[in-house]
Motif scaffolding. Sequence first.
Motif, PDB file in Angstrom:
ATOM      1  N   GLU A 176      30.755  18.520 -44.483  1.00  0.00           N
ATOM      2  CA  GLU A 176      31.837  18.899 -43.575  1.00  0.00           C
ATOM      3  C   GLU A 176      31.517  18.218 -42.244  1.00  0.00           C
ATOM      4  O   GLU A 176      30.365  18.224 -41.818  1.00  0.00           O
ATOM      5  N   VAL A 177      32.513  17.615 -41.612  1.00  0.00           N
ATOM      6  CA  VAL A 177      32.292  16.905 -40.346  1.00  0.00           C
ATOM      7  C   VAL A 177      33.044  17.631 -39.236  1.00  0.00           C
ATOM      8  O   VAL A 177      34.243  17.890 -39.358  1.00  0.00           O
ATOM      9  N   ILE A 178      32.338  17.971 -38.162  1.00  0.00           N
ATOM     10  CA  ILE A 178      32.941  18.666 -37.026  1.00  0.00           C
ATOM     11  C   ILE A 178      32.770  17.789 -35.792  1.00  0.00           C
ATOM     12  O   ILE A 178      31.637  17.449 -35.428  1.00  0.00           O
TER      13      ILE A 178
ATOM     14  N   GLY B 233      31.635   9.553 -38.479  1.00  0.00           N
ATOM     15  CA  GLY B 233      30.857  10.702 -38.952  1.00  0.00           C
ATOM     16  C   GLY B 233      31.044  10.903 -40.445  1.00  0.00           C
ATOM     17  O   GLY B 233      30.077  11.152 -41.184  1.00  0.00           O
ATOM     18  N   THR B 234      32.274  10.775 -40.905  1.00  0.00           N
ATOM     19  CA  THR B 234      32.567  10.954 -42.328  1.00  0.00           C
ATOM     20  C   THR B 234      31.898   9.857 -43.157  1.00  0.00           C
ATOM     21  O   THR B 234      31.330  10.113 -44.225  1.00  0.00           O
ATOM     22  N   GLU B 235      31.938   8.631 -42.653  1.00  0.00           N
ATOM     23  CA  GLU B 235      31.324   7.515 -43.384  1.00  0.00           C
ATOM     24  C   GLU B 235      29.802   7.675 -43.463  1.00  0.00           C
ATOM     25  O   GLU B 235      29.202   7.504 -44.540  1.00  0.00           O
ATOM     26  N   MET B 236      29.188   8.057 -42.352  1.00  0.00           N
ATOM     27  CA  MET B 236      27.729   8.243 -42.349  1.00  0.00           C
ATOM     28  C   MET B 236      27.334   9.422 -43.230  1.00  0.00           C
ATOM     29  O   MET B 236      26.315   9.381 -43.931  1.00  0.00           O
ATOM     30  N   ALA B 237      28.145  10.470 -43.214  1.00  0.00           N
ATOM     31  CA  ALA B 237      27.851  11.642 -44.047  1.00  0.00           C
ATOM     32  C   ALA B 237      27.876  11.259 -45.523  1.00  0.00           C
ATOM     33  O   ALA B 237      26.993  11.631 -46.296  1.00  0.00           O
ATOM     34  N   ALA B 238      28.886  10.487 -45.914  1.00  0.00           N
ATOM     35  CA  ALA B 238      29.034  10.109 -47.319  1.00  0.00           C
ATOM     36  C   ALA B 238      27.968   9.104 -47.738  1.00  0.00           C
ATOM     37  O   ALA B 238      27.430   9.161 -48.848  1.00  0.00           O
ATOM     38  N   ARG B 239      27.644   8.192 -46.825  1.00  0.00           N
ATOM     39  CA  ARG B 239      26.791   7.063 -47.183  1.00  0.00           C
ATOM     40  C   ARG B 239      25.297   7.359 -47.039  1.00  0.00           C
ATOM     41  O   ARG B 239      24.480   6.852 -47.818  1.00  0.00           O
ATOM     42  N   VAL B 240      24.954   8.144 -46.020  1.00  0.00           N
ATOM     43  CA  VAL B 240      23.532   8.338 -45.688  1.00  0.00           C
ATOM     44  C   VAL B 240      23.092   9.807 -45.715  1.00  0.00           C
ATOM     45  O   VAL B 240      22.031  10.129 -46.230  1.00  0.00           O
ATOM     46  N   LEU B 241      23.901  10.675 -45.148  1.00  0.00           N
ATOM     47  CA  LEU B 241      23.409  12.037 -44.875  1.00  0.00           C
ATOM     48  C   LEU B 241      23.512  12.994 -46.058  1.00  0.00           C
ATOM     49  O   LEU B 241      22.884  14.045 -46.065  1.00  0.00           O
ATOM     50  N   SER B 242      24.345  12.644 -47.041  1.00  0.00           N
ATOM     51  CA  SER B 242      24.483  13.548 -48.189  1.00  0.00           C
ATOM     52  C   SER B 242      24.353  12.769 -49.491  1.00  0.00           C
ATOM     53  O   SER B 242      24.484  11.551 -49.515  1.00  0.00           O
ATOM     54  N   ASN B 243      24.077  13.507 -50.541  1.00  0.00           N
ATOM     55  CA  ASN B 243      24.006  12.934 -51.887  1.00  0.00           C
ATOM     56  C   ASN B 243      25.192  13.481 -52.677  1.00  0.00           C
ATOM     57  O   ASN B 243      25.216  14.660 -53.037  1.00  0.00           O
TER      58      ASN B 243
ATOM     59  N   THR C 259      28.933  16.870 -35.566  1.00  0.00           N
ATOM     60  CA  THR C 259      28.019  17.677 -36.370  1.00  0.00           C
ATOM     61  C   THR C 259      28.406  17.554 -37.840  1.00  0.00           C
ATOM     62  O   THR C 259      29.583  17.674 -38.184  1.00  0.00           O
ATOM     63  N   VAL C 260      27.424  17.270 -38.679  1.00  0.00           N
ATOM     64  CA  VAL C 260      27.666  17.159 -40.119  1.00  0.00           C
ATOM     65  C   VAL C 260      26.894  18.272 -40.829  1.00  0.00           C
ATOM     66  O   VAL C 260      25.681  18.401 -40.657  1.00  0.00           O
ATOM     67  N   LEU C 261      27.626  19.089 -41.581  1.00  0.00           N
ATOM     68  CA  LEU C 261      27.003  20.145 -42.385  1.00  0.00           C
ATOM     69  C   LEU C 261      26.946  19.680 -43.826  1.00  0.00           C
ATOM     70  O   LEU C 261      27.967  19.264 -44.384  1.00  0.00           O
ATOM     71  N   VAL C 262      25.776  19.713 -44.423  1.00  0.00           N
ATOM     72  CA  VAL C 262      25.594  19.293 -45.815  1.00  0.00           C
ATOM     73  C   VAL C 262      25.113  20.497 -46.616  1.00  0.00           C
ATOM     74  O   VAL C 262      24.111  21.126 -46.257  1.00  0.00           O
ATOM     75  N   ARG C 263      25.868  20.823 -47.658  1.00  0.00           N
ATOM     76  CA  ARG C 263      25.518  22.003 -48.474  1.00  0.00           C
ATOM     77  C   ARG C 263      25.478  21.629 -49.948  1.00  0.00           C
ATOM     78  O   ARG C 263      26.214  20.740 -50.384  1.00  0.00           O
ATOM     79  N   PRO C 264      24.639  22.329 -50.733  1.00  0.00           N
ATOM     80  CA  PRO C 264      24.633  22.091 -52.177  1.00  0.00           C
ATOM     81  C   PRO C 264      26.004  22.398 -52.759  1.00  0.00           C
ATOM     82  O   PRO C 264      26.673  23.341 -52.323  1.00  0.00           O
TER      83      PRO C 264
END
Lengths: 78, 78
Positions: B74-76, B57-67, B4-9
């Motif tokens: 946050e990756v869980i 998960g961390t790589e996808m969060a940084a590269r695709v899922l968040s700006n 689970t990836v949480l993306v917050r401002p």
Amino acid sequence: MRVTVLVRPKTGIRDPQGEAIGRSLGGLGYPVSSVSAGSIFDLEIDTDDLKEAERLGTEMAARVLSNDLIEGFEVIVG
Amino acid sequence: MRVTVLVRPKTGIRDPQGEAIGRSLGGLGYPVSSVSAGSIFDLEIDTDDLKEAERLGTEMAARVLSNDLIEGFEVIVG
């Protein structure tokens, strides 16, 4: 008091945003078989009462933050 | 494996969606002093390796899922 509301698509409901992200990640070579996309809301509620914060958070989640037809929600206090 | 990836401002970054929801909730009489709106992604990753799931998960969060300019994540795992 801080209340976090997680809103996710219900099982079986189409999730076009999740599907699009899943295709993108697959296209980049990531071994991802499914993606579901939802929303997270962090609310600062003006109460020190944990039960009241949970009650208000649940009411706001049901009434404003989620669409009961297609989404479920989870309320986390603190 | 579920990630689970949480993306917050990021703090200090304007959050028009959260502000609009905060105004709506205030207008309905809810005692809410701030609202922040972000995204939650539930990914099913094809690996049984916990460390590998976290790394991907961390790589996808940084590269695709968040700006990175305006959002933190946050990756869980599990």
